[in-house]
Design a protein around this motif. Structure first.
Motif, short mmCIF file in Angstrom:
data_model
loop_
_atom_site.label_atom_id
_atom_site.label_comp_id
_atom_site.label_asym_id
_atom_site.label_seq_id
_atom_site.Cartn_x
_atom_site.Cartn_y
_atom_site.Cartn_z
N TRP A 18 0.84 -1.21 0.00
CA TRP A 18 0.00 0.00 0.00
C TRP A 18 0.86 1.25 0.00
CZ3 TRP A 18 -0.26 3.35 4.36
CH2 TRP A 18 -1.22 4.35 4.28
N VAL A 103 -8.32 2.44 1.30
CA VAL A 103 -7.86 1.34 0.45
C VAL A 103 -7.14 0.31 1.31
CG1 VAL A 103 -6.39 0.70 -1.49
CG2 VAL A 103 -7.71 2.82 -1.58
N ALA A 107 -8.17 -3.61 2.07
CA ALA A 107 -7.25 -4.74 1.89
C ALA A 107 -7.16 -5.58 3.15
CB ALA A 107 -5.86 -4.21 1.50
N ALA A 132 -8.26 -4.80 -3.16
CA ALA A 132 -7.84 -3.42 -2.89
C ALA A 132 -7.13 -2.77 -4.07
CB ALA A 132 -6.93 -3.39 -1.66
N SER A 151 -15.07 0.10 1.52
CA SER A 151 -13.93 -0.39 2.30
C SER A 151 -14.39 -1.14 3.55
CB SER A 151 -13.01 0.77 2.70
OG SER A 151 -13.60 1.59 3.69
#
Length: 733
Positions: A18, A103, A107, A132, A151
């Motif tokens: 990320w 995000v 994930a 994601a 999310s």
């Protein structure tokens, strides 16, 4: 208790990926800005956050269409818990961290949900990466509320699964997660989540030996979510009948608009088959004809080759069958009006009435597909034959090859056709590598190595196509004062009418970065940050007052007609900003130059922007409709106006604010009624003599909503109380 390092390995790898993916906005002084973020979400959020930080309650946006509710509009998500970031950090880093952070949250939720479904760490990483960093979720970065709500989807499903299995405090946590989705302000995702929970809950009840216990758990989850979200839910429900959505949205403009064209399904295999919608040059994308607005709502639908080719193996598991069913149903419904019988389904299924833009359904489809990938890898780890996946992959590769070779595109240039073939070859290469790894994972010798490589290959495959969805620009560019305002600071003196929103094509055909041109021309709502007020502008989310929407339609139809100019004077609109010349004896041109560059030269490629001042000027903000006398007013807050009047005889006062529900009046401390004029402005009867009038706006339903949310918090706390848990589980007195 701190989890052991091995249990933290997966989340740490997710966090590392990320951080690499979002290094620009997080570490390099850039800011998210693309599409709706640029001209809708960011200006509105910056407006009400700034008001809150200055000590003003976010009740009313008086810079938009003469006063539109902030708190009652769920798109502002005023009560969403994540807004705490904006109180702790400057706006730009809080904005970036909020978007990118959700995000990461998505994930981690997908990873945890896959682990709950008995998938190993490597398989769960694939679920996290596929969801994601796939095209659908990253495309939702351009729609603040959609990203925030979706999310929470894996977390809500995972917590509900734990509530079903174990009860106890998991019931309260599931209700809190569902409430967080509600507070995010995206009804489509909330409805979809509710439908998924209801379907799986009812399916589980068929085989449950403790139905009454599970029914109580499910009811408590819904009760908690509704109560915790009451502070947003009640004001919104009371405001909804006054909005453009109150009477229902037209089918073609809501539930059928932005339907996924069947020709785009090939993008599941080759994401740039119709060009790159995130490309810098317009020639890089030639699939605009497949979307209603010339650009897809979900920019890229690619979720990677691995999830697709492994999908058949997931059928062996109960959760895999459920996931594949959700994927197939969501994908089919995302076709919208292109799906035969969709209109009939729309009439028969009330949840579809809430769905605005069927392409949103690609989000639950991508989560389902990513989870199926994890479940399939778990099957491979047990030694299950990969033959079904190999055959399915061969069929997919053959379909891709046929589409690349036989697809008729006579209108494409040679470079575009070459780009299309390169995209197909790149995707086919990713498919072949994924196929080899799947075969390796099915063998006892190479399984361990393959399981380590598969998440990395999936991430690289996705990043090669989706990295450019999250578009950013330098913070200095974001903070630069618009050129038009630099040339004419008087634009902040009063509301303006901006006709440029009806001439969008001029921004995109002027040979300059359209976003710079939009910003320099003060296109709605970009000027809110700089103190510009828009007197009659587009109701983008259809949650504005419907009467102000009708005014906007009338004024934009012919802004120089006698009726339009007379209405502008009533509303207090002082100037018109236009991208084309306007001719009227009642307009005086003040500025005409290019829309870009601080110097305002027309040779910089921006569209020509003209500003006209109304002659004579508009009527005062507070004035007599009937009667006469002196008036002195002070706007204490955007939602509180104090007026001192001395009337020679009884009359009526007009205030240039929308007469929406929630305005209250006091004359010398005594409550008086507030009505609406024919133009939809505040009207108050004034007796003769000297008086002090106080007008105050307070969102209807807020007090009851806060009380309901307080009760929800008490219920949430009680959900962790052992005696109540025993009653829910059927073990108490």
């Amino acid at each position: 208790m701190i989890p052991p390092p091995r249990r933290l390995g997966g989340p740490l790898l997710i966090a590392g990926a990320w951080l690499l993916f979002f290094s620009q906005p997080l570490l390099q002084g850039r800011v998210f800005f693309f599409r709706d973020l640029f001209f809708f979400h960011e200006p509105l959020r910056r407006y009400w956050i700034g008001s809150l930080l200055s000590g003003t309650a976010p009740f009313l946006n008086t810079s938009l269409n003469l006063g539109q509710p902030i708190l009652a509009n769920p798109n502002n998500a005023v009560f969403y818990p994540g807004n705490i970031l904006y109180l702790l950090l400057p706006f730009a880093p809080a904005w970036n961290l909020s978007l990118a952070g959700h995000v990461l949250w998505a994930a981690l939720g997908a990873y945890w949900l896959a682990r709950l479904m008995d998938c190993g760490p490597a398989a769960s990483l694939c679920a996290a990466f596929g969801f994601a960093f796939g095209g659908p979720l990253l495309s939702s970065l351009n729609y603040y509320n959609l990203l925030v709500a979706v999310s929470w989807l894996p977390w809500t499903l995972g917590l509900a699964l734990q509530a079903w299995r174990r009860g106890s405090a998991w019931v309260g946590l599931a209700g809190a997660a569902l409430a967080a989705q509600l507070l995010a302000g995206e009804p489509t995702v909330e409805i979809l989540t509710g439908c998924l929970l209801a379907i799986f809950w009812l399916a589980g009840l068929r085989n449950s030996s403790t139905r009454s216990v599970h029914l109580r758990r499910g009811a408590l989850i819904l009760l908690l979510a509704g109560a915790l979200g009451g502070m947003q839910l009640l004001p919104t429900l009371l405001w909804l009948p006054e909005t453009g959505r109150g009477g229902g949205l037209p089918f073609r403009e809501s539930a059928a608009y932005w339907s996924l064209h069947p020709a785009r399904l090939i993008e599941l295999l080759a994401p740039h088959f119709h060009g790159n919608p995130c490309g810098v040059a317009a020639a890089e994308f030639w699939g605009g004809g497949l979307s209603d607005a010339g650009l897809p709502y979900i920019l890229k639908i690619y979720c990677g080759w691995l999830p697709l080719l492994l999908a058949p193996l997931a059928w062996r598991r109960r959760w895999g069958r459920a996931g594949l069913s959700v994927f197939a149903a969501s994908l089919l419904l995302s076709l919208g009006r292109h799906l035969p019988g969709y209109r009939m389904l729309y009439e028969l299924m009330p949840p579809l009435w809430i769905v605005r833009y069927p392409e949103k359904l690609l989000l639950p489809a991508s989560l389902a597909l990513s989870l199926c990938c994890a479940l399939a890898l778990a099957e491979l780890a047990r030694g299950t034959s990969a033959r079904p996946s190999l055959l399915f992959a061969a069929a997919l590769l053959a379909a891709l090859a046929l589409a690349a070779v036989l697809s008729p595109h006579p209108e494409l240039s040679q470079s575009q056709r070459a780009s299309q073939l390169v995209s197909a070859v790149q995707a086919a290469a990713a498919g072949l590598v994924s196929l080899v790894l799947a075969a390796l994972a099915a063998s006892s010798r190479g399984r361990r190595v393959a399981m380590y490589l598969i998440p990395a290959v999936l991430l690289v495959d996705l990043a090669g196509f989706t990295w450019d969805i999250a578009q950013t620009r330098p913070c200095e560019e974001e903070d630069r004062r618009p050129a038009l305002l630099s040339r004419l600071p008087a634009l902040i003196e009063g509301p303006i009418l901006h006709t440029g929103e009806d001439q969008m094509e001029k921004y995109f055909s002027a040979g300059r970065d359209p976003f710079l041109s939009l910003q320099d021309a003060l296109h709605p709502f970009t000027g809110l940050r700089w103190g510009v007020s828009y007197g009659a502008t587009n109701d983008i989310d259809r949650m504005g007052w419907k009467e102000s929407g009708q005014r906007r339609q009338f004024l934009h139809a012919d802004p120089v007609s006698a009726g339009s100019l007379a209405m502008m004077r009533q509303l207090g609109i002082r100037r018109i900003v236009s991208l084309s010349p306007l001719a009227s004896a009642e307009l005086a041109e003040e500025s005409a130059s290019g829309g870009g560059g601080a110097g305002g030269d027309s040779g910089n490629g921006g569209p020509e922007v003209r500003v006209y001042r109304l002659l004579p000027p508009p009527l005062p903000f507070v004035r007599w409709e009937e009667g006469a006398g002196s008036l002195a007013w002070k706007e204490i807050k955007p939602y509180r106006i104090e007026i001192d009047l001395d009337a020679s005889s009884a009359g009526r006062i007009l205030v240039a604010r929308n007469a929406i529900k929630g305005w209250r009046g006091w004359m010398d401390g005594e409550r008086i009624p507030v009505s609406s004029s024919s133009a939809g402005l505040l009207r108050i009867a004034a007796p003769a003599g000297r008086h002090r009038l106080l007008l105050d706006y307070f969102p209807p339903g807020l007090v009851a909503g806060l009380a309901l949310s307080l009760a929800g918090l008490m219920l949430l706390a009680a959900a962790f109380w052992k005696p109540l848990l025993e009653i829910i589980e059927g073990r108490g007195p």
